[in-house]
Write a protein that holds these residues in place. Structure first.
Motif, PDB file in Angstrom:
ATOM      1  N   GLY A 118     -53.485 -92.128  -2.896  1.00 23.56           N
ATOM      2  CA  GLY A 118     -54.286 -92.648  -3.840  1.00 23.56           C
ATOM      3  C   GLY A 118     -55.254 -93.466  -2.829  1.00 23.56           C
ATOM      4  N   ALA A 119     -54.970 -94.210  -2.298  1.00 24.43           N
ATOM      5  CA  ALA A 119     -55.901 -94.964  -2.037  1.00 24.43           C
ATOM      6  C   ALA A 119     -57.373 -94.221  -1.120  1.00 24.43           C
ATOM      7  N   ILE A 120     -56.748 -93.273  -0.501  1.00 21.25           N
ATOM      8  CA  ILE A 120     -57.700 -92.654   0.526  1.00 21.25           C
ATOM      9  C   ILE A 120     -58.577 -92.028  -0.645  1.00 21.25           C
ATOM     10  N   THR A 121     -58.487 -91.456  -1.799  1.00 24.57           N
ATOM     11  CA  THR A 121     -59.473 -90.720  -3.198  1.00 24.57           C
ATOM     12  C   THR A 121     -60.233 -92.678  -3.100  1.00 24.57           C
ATOM     13  N   GLU A 122     -59.260 -93.481  -3.407  1.00 30.35           N
ATOM     14  CA  GLU A 122     -60.584 -95.028  -3.801  1.00 30.35           C
ATOM     15  C   GLU A 122     -61.412 -95.033  -2.998  1.00 30.35           C
ATOM     16  N   ILE A 123     -60.780 -94.929  -2.007  1.00 25.01           N
ATOM     17  CA  ILE A 123     -62.232 -95.552  -0.485  1.00 25.01           C
ATOM     18  C   ILE A 123     -62.997 -93.875  -0.934  1.00 25.01           C
ATOM     19  N   VAL A 124     -62.793 -92.617  -0.835  1.00 22.76           N
ATOM     20  CA  VAL A 124     -64.045 -91.722  -0.895  1.00 22.76           C
ATOM     21  C   VAL A 124     -64.912 -92.129  -1.794  1.00 22.76           C
ATOM     22  N   LYS A 125     -64.245 -92.000  -3.196  1.00 23.29           N
ATOM     23  CA  LYS A 125     -64.766 -92.782  -3.957  1.00 23.29           C
ATOM     24  C   LYS A 125     -66.094 -93.764  -4.008  1.00 23.29           C
ATOM     25  N   ARG A 126     -65.038 -95.084  -3.608  1.00 22.39           N
ATOM     26  CA  ARG A 126     -66.288 -95.622  -3.482  1.00 22.39           C
ATOM     27  C   ARG A 126     -67.422 -95.593  -1.776  1.00 22.39           C
ATOM     28  N   MET A 127     -67.408 -94.958  -1.436  1.00 26.06           N
ATOM     29  CA  MET A 127     -68.393 -94.070  -0.943  1.00 26.06           C
ATOM     30  C   MET A 127     -68.958 -93.434  -0.978  1.00 26.06           C
ATOM     31  N   ALA A 128     -68.979 -92.571  -1.827  1.00 22.62           N
ATOM     32  CA  ALA A 128     -69.477 -91.517  -2.505  1.00 22.62           C
ATOM     33  C   ALA A 128     -70.652 -92.613  -3.920  1.00 22.62           C
ATOM     34  N   ILE A 129     -70.359 -93.497  -4.305  1.00 20.09           N
ATOM     35  CA  ILE A 129     -71.404 -94.301  -5.196  1.00 20.09           C
ATOM     36  C   ILE A 129     -72.400 -94.656  -4.258  1.00 20.09           C
ATOM     37  N   ALA A 130     -71.520 -95.356  -2.998  1.00 23.68           N
ATOM     38  CA  ALA A 130     -72.902 -96.046  -1.966  1.00 23.68           C
ATOM     39  C   ALA A 130     -73.567 -95.153  -1.706  1.00 23.68           C
ATOM     40  N   PHE A 131     -73.250 -93.772  -1.246  1.00 23.14           N
ATOM     41  CA  PHE A 131     -74.827 -92.554  -0.414  1.00 23.14           C
ATOM     42  C   PHE A 131     -74.263 -91.880  -1.391  1.00 23.14           C
ATOM     43  N   PRO A 132     -75.340 -91.625  -2.873  1.00 26.28           N
ATOM     44  CA  PRO A 132     -75.516 -90.330  -3.821  1.00 26.28           C
ATOM     45  C   PRO A 132     -76.081 -89.110  -3.128  1.00 26.28           C
ATOM     46  N   ALA A 133     -76.286 -89.777  -2.147  1.00 27.53           N
ATOM     47  CA  ALA A 133     -77.249 -88.555  -0.830  1.00 27.53           C
ATOM     48  C   ALA A 133     -76.660 -87.586  -0.792  1.00 27.53           C
ATOM     49  N   ILE A 134     -75.449 -88.478  -0.825  1.00 28.91           N
ATOM     50  CA  ILE A 134     -74.198 -87.910   0.851  1.00 28.91           C
ATOM     51  C   ILE A 134     -73.075 -86.649  -0.760  1.00 28.91           C
ATOM     52  N   ARG A 135     -72.803 -85.034   0.030  1.00 28.72           N
ATOM     53  CA  ARG A 135     -72.043 -84.534  -0.727  1.00 28.72           C
ATOM     54  C   ARG A 135     -70.363 -84.964  -0.338  1.00 28.72           C
ATOM     55  N   PHE A 136     -69.512 -85.544  -0.735  1.00 33.63           N
ATOM     56  CA  PHE A 136     -68.443 -85.377  -0.526  1.00 33.63           C
ATOM     57  C   PHE A 136     -67.475 -84.704  -0.717  1.00 33.63           C
ATOM     58  N   VAL A 137     -66.149 -83.784   0.175  1.00 36.65           N
ATOM     59  CA  VAL A 137     -65.549 -83.268  -0.799  1.00 36.65           C
ATOM     60  C   VAL A 137     -64.208 -83.301   0.006  1.00 36.65           C
ATOM     61  N   LEU A 138     -63.161 -84.080  -0.602  1.00 42.25           N
ATOM     62  CA  LEU A 138     -61.739 -84.537  -0.419  1.00 42.25           C
ATOM     63  C   LEU A 138     -60.957 -83.092  -0.929  1.00 42.25           C
ATOM     64  N   SER A 139     -59.891 -82.808   0.101  1.00 45.05           N
ATOM     65  CA  SER A 139     -58.820 -81.198  -0.368  1.00 45.05           C
ATOM     66  C   SER A 139     -57.405 -82.171   0.727  1.00 45.05           C
ATOM     67  N   GLY A 140     -56.758 -81.577   0.560  1.00 40.73           N
ATOM     68  CA  GLY A 140     -55.670 -81.379   0.995  1.00 40.73           C
ATOM     69  C   GLY A 140     -54.311 -80.750   1.145  1.00 40.73           C
ATOM     70  N   THR A 141     -53.004 -80.532   1.329  1.00 36.47           N
ATOM     71  CA  THR A 141     -52.144 -80.201   0.176  1.00 36.47           C
ATOM     72  C   THR A 141     -51.405 -81.052  -0.475  1.00 36.47           C
TER      73      THR A 141
END
Length: 602
Positions: free
Chosen positions: A166-189
């Protein structure tokens, strides 16, 4: 005891303890490197909450064999050269990769665009391999396995796999908001795939991806500038609030930060508009000269220090309050959706007694629950005084000419049509209806009038028979006296009483009997931390809110139609009238399309 130089591996592990606190810290550093490399697509994969596996793949500039060899050495970076006062990248310390490699098994595979082949380097527990040729797509893949295997004690302090994921998800969300021109994909088992497609320059669309589509309809745009510092973003309506602060995002020159000054200013901006225990939803971005902010406060780079914190705090509070006054009185769309979910089509005779299905006729002992709207005209609501006119039991309601009613419907809150249960005003608008909590609404109007009075003149004070002497450190006394004039305007008169004491001679009359010593000490502590003396003003606002509550139209009070309409017009003219002093909504709007949907007509 002899002084000696620590081994390089131990030095890196000590640095890792500051830079890499948990898997999310490693994810943040690797994502920042990918962004600095100019990536337009970043993919993050995890396993075991990031402890077993953390892989970040990007399509950025990539690294050749020479760059790879340097990238895993401490204090090697491409982002700064000789000074720290013009940092325009997310990373700059050159510590992340060697720190990760000292406590985990790190593999970096990279290929610059145009290069024939890629290269790879491995670091395991601080041991660095030779750089070798390797097949690779343009860009970089950084793979971290068995995080903290070289420092097992650190593993004991990590949380559950779900919490770390969940903490990694939060990091990705913050980065995604800061850089809307970048496509982010978060996956895993250890998770479901989360994808944020690029939205280009449409930052609100990216914010809606992260915070939900309902934020788009309940957000107010923020755009302000003061002395070379610009503030942009979106702030939620006061009635669109959450149970924690997890939906508050702050960025400084594009860098996600968790800054106490910014969060404190955000709370202050929403004071008296959000209930205690609830938190506003906001995304704020500050842009200023890099020389005016120190991002080198901590190796994790999440804390910053402003050269002029008072300017930043004042800009945030002023911009948000101006935006709330401009359009913050509109109702949250969630209020209507919650109300719609409460409706049940039809009724069941088994649960409703026949006598309760129909309202009885008006009688002297039981007045009608509904009052027909009357022509709009000013009355005893002028000046926010207590209404004197009221409808007595059995009194006939005044008829409303059609022309006047249609004219009133053109107003944002429409024309009053009924009063339900002697507490809720039902008004008809051009495209729906509005339900108003009469007590909450008038309470807000009275409070705003009282607060305006405080701003227009010195607050009345009460002199203490014997001045109260408060012993404080000399530096605290200096800070308090710097704000003495401001305190005097709010009714608090203080004087210096020797090098280490303050004499309190007058306190605000509105506070009644108050702990002057505790108040002054609290002000001193607050000024020392933020250099902003808002506590006294907050106390006065609280007193004003209490007075407003006791001086407002009470629940259960029967109002004349003209009184109801006057209340609606006052609400439309008063900033912040969309919520009461305690942060609850004062009205809920229901569109005609929603009503038709309830009956299956749409």
């Amino acid at each position: 005891m002899n002084i000696h130089l620590l081994p390089e591996t131990l030095i890196n592990q000590i640095a890792a303890g500051e830079v890499i606190e948990r898997p999310a810290s490693a994810a943040k550093e690797l994502i920042e490197n990918a962004i600095d490399a100019g990536a337009s697509r970043i993919e993050i994969a995890t396993a075991g909450g990031g402890k077993a596996l953390l892989r970040v793949t990007d399509n950025g500039a990539g690294m050749d064999e020479r760059d790879l060899a340097l990238a895993v050495q401490r204090h090697c970076t491409s982002k700064i050269a000789t000074h720290l006062d013009d940092i325009r990248t997310l990373g700059f310390r050159g510590e992340a990769l060697p720190s990760i490699g000292s406590v985990a098994k790190l593999t970096i595979t990279s290929r610059p665009p145009g290069a024939a082949t890629g290269a790879s380097v491995t670091v395991a527990g601080g041991s660095v391999s030779d750089v070798r040729p390797a097949p690779a797509n343009p860009g970089t893949v950084v793979e971290v396995r068995d995080l903290f295997y070289a420092t097992p004690a650190r593993l004991k302090f990590l949380k559950t796999e779900r919490a770390e994921a969940g903490a990694i998800t939060e990091i990705v969300k913050r980065m995604a908001i800061a850089f809307p021109a970048i496509r982010f994909v978060l996956s895993g088992t250890d998770r479901q795939t989360l994808e944020f497609p690029a939205t280009g320059a449409d930052r609100l669309a990216r914010i809606a991806q992260v915070l939900g589509e309902d934020f788009r309809d309940n957000a107010i745009e923020i755009d302000a500038e003061r002395e070379g510092v610009s503030l942009t973003g979106h702030a939620g309506l006061p009635t669109f609030n959450r149970g924690n602060s997890a939906h508050q995002y702050a960025f400084v020159n594009g860098r996600p930060v968790a800054d106490k000054l910014i969060m404190s200013a955000l709370r202050a901006a929403y004071a008296e508009t959000i209930p205690q225990g609830r938190y506003p939803v906001a995304v704020l971005s500050l842009a200023l000269d890099p020389a005016l902010v120190d991002v080198n406060v901590h190796p994790a780079k999440s804390d910053v220090r402003f050269r002029d914190p008072g300017l930043i705090r004042g800009l945030i509070i002023g911009a948000i309050r101006e935006a709330l006054q401009r359009e913050g009185d509109r109702a949250s769309t969630r209020g209507a959706s919650h109300m719609l979910s409460s409706f049940r089509p039809g009724f069941s005779p088994r649960h409703t007694a026949p006598a309760q299905r129909w309202a009885p006729a008006a009688s002297p002992s039981r007045p009608l629950d509904f009052v027909t709207a009357a022509p709009l005209r000013q009355n005893s609501f002028d000046g926010l005084s207590e209404p004197s006119a009221r409808m007595e039991p059995g009194e006939a309601p005044a008829p409303a000419p059609a022309a006047k009613t249609e004219e009133a419907q053109a107003f944002p809150l429409g024309a009053a049509r009924a009063q339900v249960h002697e507490n809720y005003i039902v008004a008809q608008t051009a495209d729906g209806l509005v339900i108003v909590d009469q007590h909450a609404a008038h309470e807000r109007l009275v409070f705003e009038a009282l607060r305006k009075g405080l701003a227009d003149r010195r607050v009345p004070s009460q002199a203490l028979l014997i001045p109260e002497i408060v012993d404080l450190p000399e530096e605290d006394c200096d800070r308090l006296m710097d704000h003495a004039e401001e305190f005097d305007r709010m009714g608090l008169a203080i004087e210096r009483f020797g090098p280490g004491a303050i004499a309190v001679r007058e306190t605000p009359a509105m506070l009644g009997e108050t702990d002057a010593t505790g108040l002054v000490r609290q002000l001193a502590d607050e000024i020392a931390e933020w250099d902003a003396a808002a506590t006294l003003g907050g106390k006065l606002d609280y007193v004003a809110a209490t007075m407003a509550c006791h001086g407002s139209v009470r629940s259960g009070r029967r109002l004349r139609p003209e009184e109801m309409n006057a209340l609606l017009r006052q609400m439309e003219a008063t900033p912040g009238s969309g919520q009461c002093n305690h942060g609850r909504p004062t009205y809920i709007e229901l569109k005609l399309a929603d009503i038709e949907r309830l009956f299956g007509r749409a």
